[in-house]
Design an enzyme around this catalytic site. Structure first.
Site, PDB file in Angstrom:
ATOM      1  N   GLY A 181       8.032  -2.132  28.661  1.00 29.64           N
ATOM      2  CA  GLY A 181       7.243  -3.072  29.454  1.00 29.64           C
ATOM      3  C   GLY A 181       8.074  -4.277  29.852  1.00 29.64           C
ATOM      4  O   GLY A 181       9.003  -4.675  29.144  1.00 29.64           O
TER       5      GLY A 181
ATOM      6  N   VAL B 102      12.534  -4.720  34.076  1.00 29.32           N
ATOM      7  CA  VAL B 102      13.060  -5.571  33.003  1.00 29.32           C
ATOM      8  C   VAL B 102      13.671  -6.854  33.569  1.00 29.32           C
ATOM      9  O   VAL B 102      13.424  -7.957  33.057  1.00 29.32           O
ATOM     10  CB  VAL B 102      14.106  -4.794  32.164  1.00 29.32           C
ATOM     11  CG1 VAL B 102      14.781  -5.700  31.146  1.00 29.32           C
ATOM     12  CG2 VAL B 102      13.447  -3.610  31.472  1.00 29.32           C
TER      13      VAL B 102
ATOM     14  N   GLU C 297       7.878   9.259  33.358  1.00 28.80           N
ATOM     15  CA  GLU C 297       8.539   9.436  34.654  1.00 28.80           C
ATOM     16  C   GLU C 297       8.075  10.750  35.283  1.00 28.80           C
ATOM     17  O   GLU C 297       7.558  11.632  34.577  1.00 28.80           O
ATOM     18  CB  GLU C 297      10.046   9.550  34.441  1.00 28.80           C
ATOM     19  CG  GLU C 297      10.640   8.496  33.555  1.00 28.80           C
ATOM     20  CD  GLU C 297      11.393   7.454  34.345  1.00 28.80           C
ATOM     21  OE1 GLU C 297      11.800   7.758  35.476  1.00 28.80           O
ATOM     22  OE2 GLU C 297      11.545   6.346  33.821  1.00 28.80           O
TER      23      GLU C 297
ATOM     24  N   LYS D 181      18.387   5.925  21.024  1.00 27.44           N
ATOM     25  CA  LYS D 181      17.989   4.772  20.203  1.00 27.44           C
ATOM     26  C   LYS D 181      18.371   5.010  18.743  1.00 27.44           C
ATOM     27  O   LYS D 181      18.755   4.068  18.032  1.00 27.44           O
ATOM     28  CB  LYS D 181      16.485   4.539  20.353  1.00 27.44           C
ATOM     29  CG  LYS D 181      16.120   4.112  21.771  1.00 27.44           C
ATOM     30  CD  LYS D 181      14.634   4.186  22.006  1.00 27.44           C
ATOM     31  CE  LYS D 181      14.299   3.804  23.437  1.00 27.44           C
ATOM     32  NZ  LYS D 181      12.893   4.090  23.789  1.00 27.44           N
TER      33      LYS D 181
ATOM     34  N   GLY E 157       1.834   5.517  34.561  1.00 35.87           N
ATOM     35  CA  GLY E 157       3.172   4.937  34.696  1.00 35.87           C
ATOM     36  C   GLY E 157       3.943   4.913  33.391  1.00 35.87           C
ATOM     37  O   GLY E 157       5.002   4.290  33.293  1.00 35.87           O
TER      38      GLY E 157
ATOM     39  N   LYS F  79      20.343   1.729  26.952  1.00 36.60           N
ATOM     40  CA  LYS F  79      20.734   2.560  25.797  1.00 36.60           C
ATOM     41  C   LYS F  79      21.653   3.692  26.209  1.00 36.60           C
ATOM     42  O   LYS F  79      22.546   4.095  25.476  1.00 36.60           O
ATOM     43  CB  LYS F  79      19.495   3.106  25.077  1.00 36.60           C
ATOM     44  CG  LYS F  79      18.629   4.004  25.922  1.00 36.60           C
ATOM     45  CD  LYS F  79      17.160   3.772  25.684  1.00 36.60           C
ATOM     46  CE  LYS F  79      16.437   3.853  26.998  1.00 36.60           C
ATOM     47  NZ  LYS F  79      15.281   3.088  27.165  1.00 36.60           N
TER      48      LYS F  79
ATOM     49  N   PHE G 116      16.964  -6.394  39.474  1.00 38.29           N
ATOM     50  CA  PHE G 116      15.713  -7.168  39.505  1.00 38.29           C
ATOM     51  C   PHE G 116      14.533  -6.201  39.586  1.00 38.29           C
ATOM     52  O   PHE G 116      13.687  -6.279  40.456  1.00 38.29           O
ATOM     53  CB  PHE G 116      15.733  -8.118  40.721  1.00 38.29           C
ATOM     54  CG  PHE G 116      14.901  -9.350  40.530  1.00 38.29           C
ATOM     55  CD1 PHE G 116      15.324 -10.362  39.686  1.00 38.29           C
ATOM     56  CD2 PHE G 116      13.684  -9.506  41.206  1.00 38.29           C
ATOM     57  CE1 PHE G 116      14.555 -11.517  39.510  1.00 38.29           C
ATOM     58  CE2 PHE G 116      12.913 -10.643  41.036  1.00 38.29           C
ATOM     59  CZ  PHE G 116      13.339 -11.653  40.183  1.00 38.29           C
TER      60      PHE G 116
ATOM     61  N   ILE H 160      10.636  -4.982  20.475  1.00 36.84           N
ATOM     62  CA  ILE H 160      10.681  -5.150  19.009  1.00 36.84           C
ATOM     63  C   ILE H 160      12.079  -5.617  18.602  1.00 36.84           C
ATOM     64  O   ILE H 160      13.064  -5.027  19.024  1.00 36.84           O
ATOM     65  CB  ILE H 160      10.365  -3.806  18.294  1.00 36.84           C
ATOM     66  CG1 ILE H 160       9.031  -3.244  18.793  1.00 36.84           C
ATOM     67  CG2 ILE H 160      10.360  -3.969  16.788  1.00 36.84           C
ATOM     68  CD1 ILE H 160       8.734  -1.833  18.314  1.00 36.84           C
TER      69      ILE H 160
ATOM     70  N   GLY I 208      12.486  -1.759  22.938  1.00 38.30           N
ATOM     71  CA  GLY I 208      11.918  -2.595  24.003  1.00 38.30           C
ATOM     72  C   GLY I 208      11.718  -4.025  23.559  1.00 38.30           C
ATOM     73  O   GLY I 208      12.647  -4.830  23.549  1.00 38.30           O
TER      74      GLY I 208
HETATM   75  N1  LIG Z   1      11.288  -0.484  31.621  1.00 29.97           N
HETATM   76  C1  LIG Z   1      11.291  -0.704  30.308  1.00 29.97           C
HETATM   77  O1  LIG Z   1      10.246  -0.982  29.705  1.00 29.97           O
HETATM   78  C2  LIG Z   1      12.565  -0.653  29.522  1.00 29.97           C
HETATM   79  C3  LIG Z   1      12.528  -0.806  28.130  1.00 29.97           C
HETATM   80  C4  LIG Z   1      13.736  -0.818  27.408  1.00 29.97           C
HETATM   81  C5  LIG Z   1      14.925  -0.650  28.076  1.00 29.97           C
HETATM   82  N2  LIG Z   1      14.920  -0.476  29.443  1.00 29.97           N
HETATM   83  C6  LIG Z   1      16.224  -0.320  30.104  1.00 29.97           C
HETATM   84  O2  LIG Z   1      16.386  -1.385  31.021  1.00 29.97           O
HETATM   85  C7  LIG Z   1      17.169  -0.958  32.127  1.00 29.97           C
HETATM   86  C8  LIG Z   1      16.423  -1.255  33.426  1.00 29.97           C
HETATM   87  O3  LIG Z   1      15.193  -0.538  33.399  1.00 29.97           O
HETATM   88  P1  LIG Z   1      14.017  -0.894  34.423  1.00 29.97           P
HETATM   89  O4  LIG Z   1      12.813  -0.180  33.888  1.00 29.97           O
HETATM   90  O5  LIG Z   1      13.941  -2.353  34.666  1.00 29.97           O
HETATM   91  O6  LIG Z   1      14.519  -0.120  35.729  1.00 29.97           O
HETATM   92  P2  LIG Z   1      14.051  -0.366  37.249  1.00 29.97           P
HETATM   93  O7  LIG Z   1      12.658  -0.893  37.277  1.00 29.97           O
HETATM   94  O8  LIG Z   1      14.366   0.871  37.984  1.00 29.97           O
HETATM   95  O9  LIG Z   1      15.010  -1.538  37.728  1.00 29.97           O
HETATM   96  C9  LIG Z   1      16.370  -1.384  37.948  1.00 29.97           C
HETATM   97  C10 LIG Z   1      16.749  -2.357  39.031  1.00 29.97           C
HETATM   98  O10 LIG Z   1      18.164  -2.357  39.134  1.00 29.97           O
HETATM   99  C11 LIG Z   1      18.484  -2.295  40.502  1.00 29.97           C
HETATM  100  N3  LIG Z   1      19.790  -1.673  40.682  1.00 29.97           N
HETATM  101  C12 LIG Z   1      20.188  -0.456  40.283  1.00 29.97           C
HETATM  102  N4  LIG Z   1      21.463  -0.256  40.652  1.00 29.97           N
HETATM  103  C13 LIG Z   1      21.870  -1.374  41.283  1.00 29.97           C
HETATM  104  C14 LIG Z   1      23.068  -1.767  41.910  1.00 29.97           C
HETATM  105  N5  LIG Z   1      24.129  -0.964  41.955  1.00 29.97           N
HETATM  106  N6  LIG Z   1      23.138  -3.000  42.466  1.00 29.97           N
HETATM  107  C15 LIG Z   1      22.066  -3.812  42.448  1.00 29.97           C
HETATM  108  N7  LIG Z   1      20.887  -3.500  41.883  1.00 29.97           N
HETATM  109  C16 LIG Z   1      20.795  -2.287  41.307  1.00 29.97           C
HETATM  110  C17 LIG Z   1      17.387  -1.474  41.145  1.00 29.97           C
HETATM  111  O11 LIG Z   1      17.374  -1.769  42.516  1.00 29.97           O
HETATM  112  P3  LIG Z   1      16.612  -0.877  43.604  1.00 29.97           P
HETATM  113  O12 LIG Z   1      15.181  -1.324  43.494  1.00 29.97           O
HETATM  114  O13 LIG Z   1      17.287  -1.250  44.857  1.00 29.97           O
HETATM  115  O14 LIG Z   1      16.821   0.554  43.222  1.00 29.97           O
HETATM  116  C18 LIG Z   1      16.173  -1.974  40.390  1.00 29.97           C
HETATM  117  O15 LIG Z   1      15.628  -3.133  41.000  1.00 29.97           O
HETATM  118  C19 LIG Z   1      17.455   0.533  31.879  1.00 29.97           C
HETATM  119  O16 LIG Z   1      18.703   0.653  31.277  1.00 29.97           O
HETATM  120  C20 LIG Z   1      16.344   0.939  30.914  1.00 29.97           C
HETATM  121  O17 LIG Z   1      16.723   2.026  30.094  1.00 29.97           O
HETATM  122  C21 LIG Z   1      13.786  -0.466  30.170  1.00 29.97           C
END
Ligand SMILES: NC(=O)c1ccc[n+]([C@@H]2O[C@H](COP(=O)([O-])OP(=O)(O)OC[C@H]3O[C@@H](n4cnc5c(N)ncnc54)[C@H](OP(=O)(O)O)[C@@H]3O)[C@@H](O)[C@H]2O)c1
Length: 365
Positions: free
Chosen positions: A286, A11, A174, A189, A171, A89, A8, A120, A118
């Site tokens: 996003g 994404v 990283e 990708k 932001g 990915k 949560f 698209i 993302g």
């Molecule tokens: N952000 C983007 O725009 C974007 C775009 C395309 C693809 N993605 C992909 O989407 C995925 C998620 O990205 P995100 O940006 O949403 O990451 P994020 O903001 O770091 O969110 C990941 C969430 O997963 C939780 N989590 C991780 N391990 C867990 C576990 N073992 N049990 C329960 N919860 C767990 C984390 O909890 P905690 O808060 O407790 O650590 C965090 O809330 C990644 O694979 C990323 O490559 C992201």
């Protein structure tokens, strides 16, 4: 259909909000989270197996990221005959063969459209095109962070370090930007795009990768002086039955679509034998753009889409010895040169030698 959401964060939350505000026949029945979440009207637990065994989910949405435990949970979900949607990915590239095989064996669906592009609908459109036409090439700007840096260096005359720290402050990048600026994120990708375009499975480590970390303001001035825009590109082509694939900076004339992709934008293109070239432009990251692609994958499953984007695949080697381009190459301390056409393989070997520390960019023809 009932959906269990794992993770949560950016994404996961974006997806949850989009789904709950729309009257779709999809319902979130459980959320996996490591910390308490207020106000959710469903099971919230940190125990994945409680969700798998008790939540009655039809689709598992994985939005945690990383390899483990995401890999373990997705395999368990597929074996339990749950459909899976993921934005991950890294995981899809590392376990492509295993996950697509498990999907077929268990007669369920696996979708990962948000993993490349993302928001698209790139992978789903690419699969659609590949199902009716022969894909000649796929290419594009697949990483918003590096595009932001290149655009800031070009249009705002920032140097690399200032553009990177601006991206971090906003932001977009990283604290450790390696995966973005060294091209590793683009490479994942590209691997997914190539696999889906050609019905193959290639290895990440076979795709040469040169990022933007060595670019200088002097390189930028040279490009601008010659009417060229620099973009980090992932590209793959089929030549005489072999597949070439690489990630590298590329120089485009001002009238190319890529030259007009600004800030964090992404743009992916396919070229197919009969359809010609099609390009897809939009937000590559996003909460809501990415969440909307995850939601579209869930809708596709609810409407009965097939197992994976491709029916099957063959393992394939990348062969860059027959793909020729001219290159801009600047060795450290030397004036830049524009080379005669070099194979992609030759160019990457030259620029991988120890102590190179310069910059190179292919010239788009
Ligand atoms: N952000 C983007 O725009 C974007 C775009 C395309 C693809 N993605 C992909 O989407 C995925 C998620 O990205 P995100 O940006 O949403 O990451 P994020 O903001 O770091 O969110 C990941 C969430 O997963 C939780 N989590 C991780 N391990 C867990 C576990 N073992 N049990 C329960 N919860 C767990 C984390 O909890 P905690 O808060 O407790 O650590 C965090 O809330 C990644 O694979 C990323 O490559 C992201």
């Amino acid at each position: 259909m009932n959906i269990a959401l794992l993770g949560f964060g950016t994404v996961g939350r974006g997806f949850y909000e989009l789904l709950t505000e729309r009257p779709l026949s999809l319902n979130i029945c459980a959320v996996l989270a490591r910390r308490p979440l207020e106000g959710l009207n469903c099971m919230v637990t940190s125990d994945f197996y409680k969700i798998l065994n008790e939540a009655d989910a039809d689709i598992i949405v994985e939005a945690m990221g990383g390899l483990e435990p995401a890999h373990e949970y997705i395999c368990a979900a597929l074996r339990a005959k749950k459909h899976v949607v993921t934005a991950n990915k890294q995981l899809m590239c590392a376990y492509y063969d295993e996950l697509t095989a498990l999907t077929r064996e268990n007669g369920v669906s696996l979708r990962c459209t948000a993993a490349a592009g993302g928001g698209i609908p790139w992978l789903s459109s690419l699969a659609r095109a590949a199902s009716v036409d022969a894909i000649i090439s796929v290419s594009g700007i697949m990483n918003g962070t590096s595009n932001y840096i290149l655009d800031a260096m070009s249009r705002r005359s920032m140097d690399y370090a200032a553009a990177l720290s601006d991206a971090q402050r906003l932001g977009y990048a990283e604290a450790d930007p390696t995966a973005d600026v060294c091209g590793l994120d683009t490479r994942r990708k590209l691997v997914l795009s190539t696999n889906i375009a050609y019905g193959v499975s290639i290895s990440e480590s076979d795709v040469p990768c040169f990022g933007i970390a060595n670019i200088t303001a002097e390189d930028m001035r040279f490009f601008e002086g010659n009417g060229l825009a620099c973009r980090l590109i992932g590209h793959a082509e089929r030549h005489f039955g072999t597949i070439s694939a690489a990630v590298e900076p590329m120089l485009f004339g001002a009238d190319a679509g890529e030259a007009r992709v600004y800030e964090c934008g992404n743009m992916m293109s396919l070229c197919a034998a009969h359809m010609g070239r099609q390009s897809f432009l939009g937000a590559g990251a996003g909460a809501y753009p990415t969440g909307s692609n995850v939601l579209a994958d869930c809708r596709a499953i609810a409407e009965g889409c097939s197992a994976f984007y491709t029916d099957s695949f063959t393992r394939a080697q990348v062969d860059n010895s027959r793909a020729y381009q001219r290159y801009y190459i600047r060795k450290q301390g030397c004036a830049p040169v524009i080379t005669a056409p070099l194979s992609v393989e030759q160019a990457h070997v030259m620029c991988r030698v120890e102590g190179f520390n310069g910059f190179m960019a292919a010239i788009a023809e």
